[in-house]
Design an enzyme around this catalytic site. Structure first.
Site, mmCIF file in Angstrom:
data_model
loop_
_atom_site.group_PDB
_atom_site.id
_atom_site.type_symbol
_atom_site.label_atom_id
_atom_site.label_comp_id
_atom_site.label_asym_id
_atom_site.label_seq_id
_atom_site.Cartn_x
_atom_site.Cartn_y
_atom_site.Cartn_z
ATOM 1 N N HIS A 41 6.818 -31.256 9.164
ATOM 2 C CA HIS A 41 6.065 -30.028 8.888
ATOM 3 C C HIS A 41 5.030 -30.189 7.783
ATOM 4 O O HIS A 41 4.101 -29.392 7.691
ATOM 5 C CB HIS A 41 7.028 -28.897 8.529
ATOM 6 C CG HIS A 41 8.017 -28.636 9.613
ATOM 7 N ND1 HIS A 41 7.650 -28.079 10.821
ATOM 8 C CD2 HIS A 41 9.341 -28.915 9.694
ATOM 9 C CE1 HIS A 41 8.712 -28.007 11.600
ATOM 10 N NE2 HIS A 41 9.750 -28.504 10.937
ATOM 11 N N HIS B 297 10.149 -24.151 8.212
ATOM 12 C CA HIS B 297 9.072 -24.909 8.870
ATOM 13 C C HIS B 297 7.704 -24.700 8.232
ATOM 14 O O HIS B 297 6.868 -25.589 8.295
ATOM 15 C CB HIS B 297 8.965 -24.505 10.351
ATOM 16 C CG HIS B 297 10.111 -25.019 11.175
ATOM 17 N ND1 HIS B 297 10.223 -24.759 12.518
ATOM 18 C CD2 HIS B 297 11.199 -25.761 10.840
ATOM 19 C CE1 HIS B 297 11.321 -25.330 12.986
ATOM 20 N NE2 HIS B 297 11.947 -25.929 11.982
ATOM 21 N N ASP C 86 0.875 -1.175 0.000
ATOM 22 C CA ASP C 86 0.000 0.000 0.000
ATOM 23 C C ASP C 86 0.912 1.226 0.000
ATOM 24 O O ASP C 86 2.140 1.114 -0.146
ATOM 25 C CB ASP C 86 -0.981 -0.033 1.183
ATOM 26 C CG ASP C 86 -0.310 0.186 2.531
ATOM 27 O OD1 ASP C 86 0.941 0.205 2.586
ATOM 28 O OD2 ASP C 86 -1.023 0.335 3.537
ATOM 29 N N HIS C 87 0.317 2.404 0.199
ATOM 30 C CA HIS C 87 1.125 3.633 0.141
ATOM 31 C C HIS C 87 2.229 3.655 1.198
ATOM 32 O O HIS C 87 3.315 4.168 0.952
ATOM 33 C CB HIS C 87 0.216 4.867 0.290
ATOM 34 C CG HIS C 87 -0.507 4.915 1.596
ATOM 35 N ND1 HIS C 87 -1.576 4.089 1.876
ATOM 36 C CD2 HIS C 87 -0.308 5.654 2.706
ATOM 37 C CE1 HIS C 87 -2.006 4.353 3.098
ATOM 38 N NE2 HIS C 87 -1.251 5.286 3.623
ATOM 39 N N CYS D 213 3.014 -3.450 4.015
ATOM 40 C CA CYS D 213 2.126 -2.335 4.370
ATOM 41 C C CYS D 213 2.759 -1.729 5.605
ATOM 42 O O CYS D 213 3.871 -2.133 5.986
ATOM 43 C CB CYS D 213 0.662 -2.749 4.563
ATOM 44 S SG CYS D 213 0.281 -3.736 6.010
ATOM 45 N N THR E 23 2.347 -1.783 8.972
ATOM 46 C CA THR E 23 2.721 -2.742 10.018
ATOM 47 C C THR E 23 2.923 -4.154 9.462
ATOM 48 O O THR E 23 3.451 -5.017 10.150
ATOM 49 C CB THR E 23 1.601 -2.843 11.072
ATOM 50 O OG1 THR E 23 0.399 -3.242 10.390
ATOM 51 C CG2 THR E 23 1.387 -1.534 11.801
HETATM 52 C C1 RB5 Z 1 -2.179 2.352 6.523
HETATM 53 O O1 RB5 Z 1 -2.426 3.500 7.234
HETATM 54 C C2 RB5 Z 1 -1.992 1.169 7.460
HETATM 55 O O2 RB5 Z 1 -3.202 0.867 8.080
HETATM 56 C C3 RB5 Z 1 -1.495 -0.013 6.700
HETATM 57 O O3 RB5 Z 1 -0.310 0.315 6.051
HETATM 58 C C4 RB5 Z 1 -1.196 -1.240 7.525
HETATM 59 O O4 RB5 Z 1 -0.366 -0.969 8.593
HETATM 60 C C5 RB5 Z 1 -2.353 -2.081 7.884
HETATM 61 O O5 RB5 Z 1 -2.257 -3.144 8.517
#
Ligand code: RB5
Length: 142
Positions: free
Chosen positions: A133, A98, A7-8, A65, A67
């Site tokens: 596994h 694994h 994503d961004h 993304c 997180t």
């Molecule tokens: C974007 O703001 C954020 O929610 C996304 O990049 C991610 O961390 C979602 O899990």
């Protein structure tokens, strides 16, 4: 083939990852995002990349993304995807060894390109151990 999705929040890191894969002579296809503009897009790109990765057992995905959490959740909705969220190379190592992971997810907010390169190297070079596994993975695919 390696399929890339972000994503961004992961856009900038992904641009560096693309350069790194090119340096290594590895081919990739990027499904997006194509800019740093905020776009709520991790679900869209993750599901799109999943379809492509799922076409062949030898395919790999590198998804980002902020997180990595939303992307990992979305990635694992596809039964042919085994995605692991890897904040470090030890996770990437065991994710391959694994869990026979075919998709590497990294948290772009907390991963430098230096670290990402190490994680990618381990992810792409570690074989699946098989053995005990195999049944475990079959069980979670049921
Ligand atoms: C974007 O703001 C954020 O929610 C996304 O990049 C991610 O961390 C979602 O899990």
């Amino acid at each position: 083939m390696i399929y890339l999705s972000t994503d961004h929040r992961g856009y900038k890191l992904m641009q560096e990852i693309k350069k790194y894969l090119e340096q290594k002579g590895l081919q990739y296809v990027s499904v997006g995002a194509n800019s740093y503009d905020k776009d709520d897009s991790y679900a869209t790109y993750t599901l799109k990349a999943n379809e492509l990765v799922a076409q062949d057992e030898d395919n790999r995905g590198i998804y980002l993304c902020g997180t990595g959490l939303g992307t990992a959740m979305g990635a694992n909705r596809n039964k042919k995807i085994r995605a692991v969220l890897c904040p470090n190379k030890k996770y990437a190592y065991f994710g391959r060894l694994h869990n026979n992971a075919n998709v590497l997810v990294m948290p772009a907010n907390y991963t430098s390109i230096r670290k990402a390169k190490k994680i990618i190297d381990v992810f792409l070079s570690t074989p699946f151990e098989g053995g005990r596994h195999v049944q475990r993975l079959e069980d979670i695919s049921k």
